[in-house]
Design an enzyme around this catalytic site. Structure first.
Site, short mmCIF file in Angstrom:
data_model
loop_
_atom_site.label_atom_id
_atom_site.label_comp_id
_atom_site.label_asym_id
_atom_site.label_seq_id
_atom_site.Cartn_x
_atom_site.Cartn_y
_atom_site.Cartn_z
N ASN A 34 0.82 -1.21 0.00
CA ASN A 34 0.00 0.00 0.00
C ASN A 34 0.86 1.26 0.00
O ASN A 34 0.44 2.30 -0.50
CB ASN A 34 -0.98 -0.01 1.18
N HIS B 71 10.86 0.43 4.08
CA HIS B 71 10.67 1.03 2.77
C HIS B 71 11.67 2.16 2.59
O HIS B 71 11.68 3.11 3.38
CB HIS B 71 9.25 1.58 2.62
#
Length: 140
Positions: free
Chosen positions: A62, A92
């Site tokens: 997402n 990330h």
């Protein structure tokens, strides 16, 4: 852009590292026969566009979906996904190259009870739902 200024994004790239259990069962892995059980070292399991990653890892990426919508789009945003037995968080690293700047951003999310996603996701959803009914909104 404010005052008629524009920043042109040249490239947006994200490198995601997740514990192998958080990626297990992803449609892309199953379709391509990629195993993540018992890994002793990091394994690159996907490299491609945010659009392809969203289809192949619908419960896992997402962050790149939101990044692509805020930036240069799902077809031009690139992502590498690693199954990494050394990490305990969903990591990330985002790299943005523009005509006027280059920057990097790192995020480490604590997985929720569902290892495919982070705790922060549920908190973000709740905050958004609360804002929908609020009579006054300050900020984003």
């Amino acid at each position: 852009a404010a005052w008629g200024l524009r920043i042109w994004l040249v490239s947006v790239r994200m490198i995601t590292r997740k514990p192998p259990g958080g990626l297990k069962g992803a449609p892309y892995l199953e379709k391509n026969g990629i195993q993540v059980d018992g890994l002793k070292e990091p394994k690159l399991v996907f490299s491609g566009s945010a659009r392809e990653a969203s289809a192949g890892f619908p419960a896992n990426v997402n962050v790149v979906a939101a990044l692509s919508l805020a930036g240069i789009g799902p077809d031009r945003t690139h992502i590498d996904i690693w199954a990494d037995p050394a990490v305990t968080r969903n990591c990330h690293d985002i790299e943005v190259d523009a005509d006027s700047a280059r920057f990097k951003l790192s995020i480490e999310n604590v997985p929720s009870d569902n290892p495919k996603t982070g705790r922060i996701v549920a908190l973000s959803v709740l905050a958004t739902l609360r804002k929908l009914g609020a009579p006054l909104r300050v900020g984003t």
